[in-house]
Motif scaffolding. Structure first.
Motif, mmCIF file in Angstrom:
data_model
loop_
_atom_site.group_PDB
_atom_site.id
_atom_site.type_symbol
_atom_site.label_atom_id
_atom_site.label_comp_id
_atom_site.label_asym_id
_atom_site.label_seq_id
_atom_site.Cartn_x
_atom_site.Cartn_y
_atom_site.Cartn_z
ATOM 1 N N MET A 143 0.855 -1.180 0.000
ATOM 2 C CA MET A 143 0.000 0.000 0.000
ATOM 3 C C MET A 143 0.897 1.238 0.000
ATOM 4 O O MET A 143 1.692 1.451 0.896
ATOM 5 N N LYS A 144 0.719 2.034 -0.990
ATOM 6 C CA LYS A 144 1.538 3.218 -1.145
ATOM 7 C C LYS A 144 0.726 4.443 -0.721
ATOM 8 O O LYS A 144 -0.426 4.597 -1.110
ATOM 9 N N ILE A 145 1.352 5.318 0.112
ATOM 10 C CA ILE A 145 0.672 6.525 0.594
ATOM 11 C C ILE A 145 1.101 7.699 -0.267
ATOM 12 O O ILE A 145 2.293 7.941 -0.462
ATOM 13 N N ASP A 146 0.148 8.410 -0.777
ATOM 14 C CA ASP A 146 0.439 9.589 -1.585
ATOM 15 C C ASP A 146 0.766 10.748 -0.637
ATOM 16 O O ASP A 146 -0.042 11.095 0.241
ATOM 17 N N LEU A 147 1.954 11.355 -0.772
ATOM 18 C CA LEU A 147 2.387 12.429 0.130
ATOM 19 C C LEU A 147 1.501 13.663 0.045
ATOM 20 O O LEU A 147 1.312 14.361 1.038
ATOM 21 N N SER A 148 0.963 13.970 -1.096
ATOM 22 C CA SER A 148 0.109 15.165 -1.213
ATOM 23 C C SER A 148 -1.169 14.976 -0.398
ATOM 24 O O SER A 148 -1.656 15.908 0.226
ATOM 25 N N LYS A 149 -1.706 13.747 -0.375
ATOM 26 C CA LYS A 149 -2.904 13.486 0.436
ATOM 27 C C LYS A 149 -2.563 13.550 1.927
ATOM 28 O O LYS A 149 -3.338 14.059 2.731
ATOM 29 N N ALA A 150 -1.388 13.042 2.271
ATOM 30 C CA ALA A 150 -0.962 13.068 3.671
ATOM 31 C C ALA A 150 -0.783 14.504 4.135
ATOM 32 O O ALA A 150 -1.171 14.866 5.250
ATOM 33 N N ARG A 151 -0.183 15.347 3.288
ATOM 34 C CA ARG A 151 -0.004 16.764 3.659
ATOM 35 C C ARG A 151 -1.349 17.455 3.829
ATOM 36 O O ARG A 151 -1.518 18.273 4.725
ATOM 37 N N LYS A 152 -2.293 17.118 2.955
ATOM 38 C CA LYS A 152 -3.625 17.735 3.038
ATOM 39 C C LYS A 152 -4.314 17.382 4.359
ATOM 40 O O LYS A 152 -5.112 18.152 4.873
ATOM 41 N N LEU A 153 -3.973 16.240 4.919
ATOM 42 C CA LEU A 153 -4.562 15.836 6.189
ATOM 43 C C LEU A 153 -3.756 16.353 7.382
ATOM 44 O O LEU A 153 -4.311 16.717 8.419
ATOM 45 N N LEU A 154 -2.438 16.361 7.236
ATOM 46 C CA LEU A 154 -1.584 16.739 8.361
ATOM 47 C C LEU A 154 -1.589 18.239 8.636
ATOM 48 O O LEU A 154 -1.551 18.651 9.800
ATOM 49 N N ILE A 155 -1.618 19.052 7.612
ATOM 50 C CA ILE A 155 -1.560 20.504 7.809
ATOM 51 C C ILE A 155 -2.761 21.003 8.614
ATOM 52 O O ILE A 155 -2.589 21.706 9.607
ATOM 53 N N PRO A 156 -4.004 20.670 8.238
ATOM 54 C CA PRO A 156 -5.135 21.124 9.068
ATOM 55 C C PRO A 156 -5.087 20.565 10.495
ATOM 56 O O PRO A 156 -5.445 21.256 11.451
ATOM 57 N N ALA A 157 -4.604 19.328 10.649
ATOM 58 C CA ALA A 157 -4.507 18.746 11.988
ATOM 59 C C ALA A 157 -3.476 19.495 12.816
ATOM 60 O O ALA A 157 -3.691 19.754 14.011
ATOM 61 N N ALA A 158 -2.366 19.878 12.199
ATOM 62 C CA ALA A 158 -1.330 20.635 12.913
ATOM 63 C C ALA A 158 -1.841 22.016 13.300
ATOM 64 O O ALA A 158 -1.581 22.508 14.399
ATOM 65 N N ILE A 159 -2.582 22.643 12.406
ATOM 66 C CA ILE A 159 -3.152 23.968 12.702
ATOM 67 C C ILE A 159 -4.157 23.854 13.848
ATOM 68 O O ILE A 159 -4.157 24.671 14.774
ATOM 69 N N ALA A 160 -4.989 22.839 13.811
ATOM 70 C CA ALA A 160 -5.977 22.644 14.882
ATOM 71 C C ALA A 160 -5.284 22.396 16.222
ATOM 72 O O ALA A 160 -5.705 22.933 17.252
ATOM 73 N N ALA A 161 -4.212 21.612 16.213
ATOM 74 C CA ALA A 161 -3.481 21.340 17.447
ATOM 75 C C ALA A 161 -2.848 22.615 17.986
ATOM 76 O O ALA A 161 -2.891 22.882 19.193
ATOM 77 N N ALA A 162 -2.273 23.436 17.089
ATOM 78 C CA ALA A 162 -1.650 24.690 17.520
ATOM 79 C C ALA A 162 -2.688 25.632 18.111
ATOM 80 O O ALA A 162 -2.447 26.283 19.140
ATOM 81 N N LEU A 163 -3.840 25.716 17.493
ATOM 82 C CA LEU A 163 -4.901 26.589 18.021
ATOM 83 C C LEU A 163 -5.394 26.095 19.377
ATOM 84 O O LEU A 163 -5.690 26.892 20.265
#
Length: 79
Positions: free
Chosen positions: A1-21
């Motif tokens: 199973m190969k993970i597409d990095l662009s999809k991972a970034r799309k998920l990680l960036i909002p999660a990181a922003i939510a955690a920072a807030l």
């Protein structure tokens, strides 16, 4: 199973922003504490001030008992 990095970034960036807030907003939630906490702190400060005043009175009374009047002012003839 190969993970597409662009999809991972799309998920990680909002999660990181939510955690920072969440981290930034958490202290403000704790700052709105029980109004009784301020009253308790004020009462504790008053009690501490009263203890200090009582200790000062006792020290002054002990000083008077021992006859120590502190530094005596100079007399005119001693200059």
């Amino acid at each position: 199973m190969k993970i597409d990095l662009s999809k991972a970034r799309k998920l990680l960036i909002p999660a990181a922003i939510a955690a920072a807030l969440t981290v930034l907003m958490a202290p403000s939630a704790f700052a709105q504490q029980d109004p009784q906490a301020d009253k308790k702190a004020e009462d504790a400060k008053k009690a501490e001030d009263a203890k200090k005043a009582e200790a000062k009175k006792k020290a002054d009374a002990d000083k008077k008992k021992s006859g120590d009047r502190g530094v005596e002012p100079e007399e005119e003839g001693d200059k």
